[in-house]
Write a protein that holds these residues in place. Structure first.
Motif, mmCIF file in Angstrom:
data_model
loop_
_atom_site.group_PDB
_atom_site.id
_atom_site.type_symbol
_atom_site.label_atom_id
_atom_site.label_comp_id
_atom_site.label_asym_id
_atom_site.label_seq_id
_atom_site.Cartn_x
_atom_site.Cartn_y
_atom_site.Cartn_z
ATOM 1 N N THR A 1 1.234 -9.112 -9.233
ATOM 2 C CA THR A 1 1.315 -7.493 -8.753
ATOM 3 C C THR A 1 1.735 -7.320 -7.405
ATOM 4 O OG1 THR A 1 0.741 -5.503 -9.182
ATOM 5 C CG2 THR A 1 -0.990 -7.025 -9.098
ATOM 6 N N ASP A 2 2.911 -6.602 -7.680
ATOM 7 C CA ASP A 2 3.273 -6.077 -5.583
ATOM 8 C C ASP A 2 2.209 -4.778 -4.455
ATOM 9 O OD1 ASP A 2 5.060 -7.511 -5.943
ATOM 10 O OD2 ASP A 2 6.149 -6.583 -7.561
ATOM 11 N N PHE A 3 2.427 -5.008 -3.558
ATOM 12 C CA PHE A 3 1.916 -4.417 -2.828
ATOM 13 C C PHE A 3 2.447 -4.203 -1.715
ATOM 14 C CE2 PHE A 3 -1.006 -7.685 -2.039
ATOM 15 C CZ PHE A 3 -0.604 -7.950 -1.003
ATOM 16 N N LEU A 4 2.329 -3.206 -0.695
ATOM 17 C CA LEU A 4 2.971 -2.501 1.039
ATOM 18 C C LEU A 4 1.645 -3.589 1.118
ATOM 19 C CD1 LEU A 4 4.630 0.286 0.880
ATOM 20 C CD2 LEU A 4 6.175 -2.111 1.351
ATOM 21 N N ASP A 5 0.080 -3.232 1.348
ATOM 22 C CA ASP A 5 -0.769 -3.666 2.438
ATOM 23 C C ASP A 5 -2.187 -3.509 1.222
ATOM 24 O OD1 ASP A 5 -2.913 -2.958 4.126
ATOM 25 O OD2 ASP A 5 -3.029 -1.062 4.562
ATOM 26 N N ALA A 6 -2.547 -5.113 1.364
ATOM 27 C CA ALA A 6 -4.018 -4.995 0.282
ATOM 28 C C ALA A 6 -5.157 -4.205 0.166
ATOM 29 C CB ALA A 6 -3.892 -6.500 0.906
ATOM 30 N N LYS A 7 -5.107 -3.991 1.771
ATOM 31 C CA LYS A 7 -6.617 -2.762 2.409
ATOM 32 C C LYS A 7 -6.516 -1.355 1.643
ATOM 33 C CE LYS A 7 -7.092 -5.703 6.549
ATOM 34 N NZ LYS A 7 -7.980 -5.261 8.050
ATOM 35 N N ALA A 8 -5.680 -1.228 1.260
ATOM 36 C CA ALA A 8 -5.579 -0.267 0.078
ATOM 37 C C ALA A 8 -6.471 -0.449 -1.338
ATOM 38 C CB ALA A 8 -3.861 0.303 -0.041
ATOM 39 N N PHE A 9 -6.753 -1.213 -1.237
ATOM 40 C CA PHE A 9 -7.532 -0.784 -3.121
ATOM 41 C C PHE A 9 -8.685 -2.165 -2.721
ATOM 42 C CE2 PHE A 9 -2.636 -2.423 -3.099
ATOM 43 C CZ PHE A 9 -2.022 -1.002 -3.805
ATOM 44 N N GLY A 10 -9.620 -1.547 -3.375
ATOM 45 C CA GLY A 10 -10.799 -1.955 -3.370
ATOM 46 C C GLY A 10 -11.670 -1.753 -5.056
ATOM 47 N N GLY A 11 -12.908 -1.548 -5.212
ATOM 48 C CA GLY A 11 -13.203 -1.739 -6.309
ATOM 49 C C GLY A 11 -13.049 -2.513 -6.644
ATOM 50 N N ALA A 12 -13.649 -1.944 -8.476
ATOM 51 C CA ALA A 12 -12.829 -2.489 -9.774
ATOM 52 C C ALA A 12 -11.557 -3.428 -9.580
ATOM 53 C CB ALA A 12 -13.269 -1.739 -10.977
ATOM 54 N N ALA A 13 -10.662 -3.280 -9.178
ATOM 55 C CA ALA A 13 -9.022 -3.588 -8.672
ATOM 56 C C ALA A 13 -8.891 -4.362 -8.085
ATOM 57 C CB ALA A 13 -8.836 -2.620 -8.235
ATOM 58 N N LEU A 14 -9.974 -4.925 -7.252
ATOM 59 C CA LEU A 14 -10.017 -6.053 -6.253
ATOM 60 C C LEU A 14 -10.974 -7.178 -6.862
ATOM 61 C CD1 LEU A 14 -9.280 -6.799 -2.788
ATOM 62 C CD2 LEU A 14 -11.401 -5.829 -1.950
ATOM 63 N N ARG A 15 -12.120 -6.361 -6.835
ATOM 64 C CA ARG A 15 -12.669 -7.646 -7.868
ATOM 65 C C ARG A 15 -11.680 -8.422 -8.421
ATOM 66 N NH1 ARG A 15 -16.724 -3.945 -6.766
ATOM 67 N NH2 ARG A 15 -16.923 -2.977 -9.651
#
Length: 601
Positions: free
Chosen positions: A94-108
């Motif tokens: 799964t792709d992204f530009l900036d990993a720090k855009a995500f937290g919460g349940a998605a990051l876990r």
């Protein structure tokens, strides 16, 4: 982690019908293992919150509701027999530009399932089997019930409130709040909620909208007829060089409409294949053609390969199957996530156009035609007796097969080893008057709508829509129309997404949220649809749905208390803007992740 019960002041109710009366036998717990989910044995179920669709967004929504005192059930959508949608059904990157855009349940979630527990470049890498095990484990841990169905067929409403729906297999479902987390938006459509399908006209808000023709604005060579940046001319006519002979199958005229014109065309779907090129790990693909195979469907492919050779490029030296005709993403341990790449690959054109609004019977035909096309792609390259195919290429293709240890519990109409989920990259999208545009994704500063519930951080990325014949400087050739990639997110490569894009018109439904089929243009949706963002929107939808189950009033979802909703999300590490993006989410849930990884082995 914050206690939702305290934050909501203990206002959530257990007043709805108990699920215990609807499910017979032992209710699964985390101790029973991740494979034990709930089986429906009754004809009616009810919960405070009903999540339709066992996609990643649906799972996140249900788990969030389970943190409150509201009851919740997941009702699987059409053809679903597994939780996790694409993440457990084929996609391993799964792709992204900036990993720090995500937290919460998605990051876990991504930390728990990813190889090495994190990112690789600009992708999170994981085995779909690991994602499935994680989703099943978490649902069992939170005692969230899952019922599979053959799709919604009817919805009951009182005024503008949905009271329940019925599935094709006779299941009757009632609830107080509904979350349509399906890829297709079937529940919202059955409820009379407005939606759109296809491409909006180009405008200052959506510069890549509508029919793209052979324009190069936003175009990427990785999905064109080219080899490592070198264009390959492929003759589009039945008899090469003879325009009067007509176009090859699957090729349309290039002057069919003005550039930027709106249409109902839908970008190509495919299956993301989990494959291996190691004999001990693979299920060899057959040396016989798949059902429905027609050699004419692959004439463009044969000409493409021939044209590569005519351009002086030698297979095994200048190009290869694994690097130029497919996109083989390394998942580790000898396994790959195989996606489409180049001018002709695993993205069949035109098959997706009718899918979003097709009947379930029609969709089944479309689904299986995708499978047959992709199986035929491998067969044509590996086994067709055609002088245009180098022997070395055929030998390379024969080294690839489906992963032995994935997809062992297929749908009744599928076979083991084939991915569970068709990659529905885009289907219905809410039409609520608040369409999020490409310009909204790129906006720096305050967003047009202020109730932020998630961030997107990915390119605007549409796969091809169709093949067209165009005349260029080197004569007539085939062009893959509709593909584009354009960065988004402004200076920080992050795009704020408001609650409003998940909400129907108030005059159509007041207790429904849609975390996948959101109100966005075709261009904007191509960035929003990515799994990390989709899971975050699912968590926000679940939190909002739980808040609406307070016994004191039946609030409209359009009037949810955003201040409380934001507090819930931020307290769990969800990233909503720069103020709560500074590493905070990285600190959340690490002990739980380690425990789950030990449990899943």
């Amino acid at each position: 982690m914050i206690d939702r019960r305290l934050l909501l002041g203990g206002a959530l109710s257990l007043a709805s019908t108990s699920l215990a009366g609807c499910y017979r036998g032992k209710m699964a717990t985390a101790a029973d293992g991740p494979r034990r989910l709930y089986e429906h044995e009754g004809q009616a179920i009810s919960a405070d919150v009903v999540v339709y669709g066992a996609t990643p967004a649906g799972v996140m929504a249900a788990l969030e509701v389970a943190e409150s005192r509201a009851s919740v059930v997941i009702v699987g959508g059409w053809r679903e027999a597994h939780v996790g949608g694409m993440m457990s059904g084929g996609l391993g990157w799964t792709d992204f530009l900036d990993a720090k855009a995500f937290g919460g349940a998605a990051l876990r979630t991504i930390k728990a399932v990813s190889r090495g527990g994190g990112e690789a470049g600009n992708r999170f890498s994981f085995k779909p089997s690991a994602a499935e095990a994680y989703f099943e484990y978490m649902l069992a841990l939170k005692q969230v019930s899952v019922v599979y169905s053959r799709g919604v067929v009817g919805v009951t409403k009182t005024d503008r409130r949905i009271t329940g729906f019925e599935t094709a297999d006779g299941l009757r479902v009632t609830g107080r709040v509904f979350v349509d987390a399906s890829y297709e938006g079937d529940l919202l459509a059955a409820a009379g909620v407005g939606f759109q399908v296809g491409r909006e006209a180009a405008s200052p808000l959506n510069n890549l909208g509508g029919y793209r023709g052979a324009t190069r604005e936003g175009e990427t060579s990785t999905h064109q007829f080219q080899i490592r940046g070198r264009s390959i001319v492929v003759d589009p006519f039945q008899r090469q060089g003879d325009q009067a002979s007509g176009l090859l199958r699957g090729v349309a005229p290039g002057d069919q409409k003005p550039i930027g014109a709106a249409d109902k065309a839908v970008q190509a779907y495919n299956f993301r294949l989990t494959m291996s090129n190691r004999p001990g790990l693979r299920i060899d693909l057959p040396s016989t053609p798949p059902p429905g195979y027609d050699r004419a469907d692959y004439e463009v492919l044969f000409r493409y390969v021939a044209a590569i050779g005519q351009a002086g490029l030698k297979h095994g030296v200048d190009w290869s199957f694994a690097d130029d005709l497919i996109y083989a993403n390394d998942l580790g341990d000898g396994y790959f996530d195989v996606n489409a790449r180049g001018g002709f690959s695993t993205d069949p054109v035109l098959l997706s156009w009718a899918y979003p609004t097709a009947s379930y019977a029609e969709r089944e035909v479309i689904w299986k035609r995708h499978e047959s096309f992709i199986r035929g792609f491998f067969y044509a390259l590996a086994w067709e007796k055609d002088a245009r195919l180098p022997a070395s290429l055929q030998q390379e293709v024969r080294q690839w097969g489906l992963a032995k240890d994935h997809y062992a519990r297929p749908h009744a109409n599928d076979s083991a080893g084939w991915p569970y989920q068709l990659y529905v990259r885009e289907a219905r999208r809410l039409d609520n008057g608040a369409m999020w545009s490409a310009a909204d994704l790129d906006k720096d500063g305050a967003p047009r709508l202020s109730r932020a519930v998630a961030l997107a951080s990915y390119r605007q990325d549409s796969h091809l829509v169709q093949r067209i014949a165009v005349k260029g400087e080197h004569g007539w050739t085939i062009w893959n129309e509709g593909n584009f990639e354009q960065n988004s997110g402004g200076r920080d490569q992050r795009s704020i997404l408001p609650l409003d894009i998940m909400l129907p018109h108030r005059d159509q439904a007041t207790n429904l949220l849609a975390p996948f089929a959101v109100a966005a243009s075709h261009q904007a949706f191509s960035a929003i649809r990515m799994e990390m963002t989709s899971m975050t929107l699912g968590q926000a939808a679940g939190a909002a749905a739980a808040m609406l189950c307070a016994p004191t009033r039946q609030a409209d979802v359009q009037d949810v208390d955003y201040r409380t909703l934001r507090e819930i999300l931020v307290a769990d590490g969800v990233v909503l803007d720069e103020r709560n993006a500074v590493g905070m989410a990285e600190l959340r849930g690490e002990q739980l992740i380690r425990k789950i990884k030990r449990r899943l082995g």
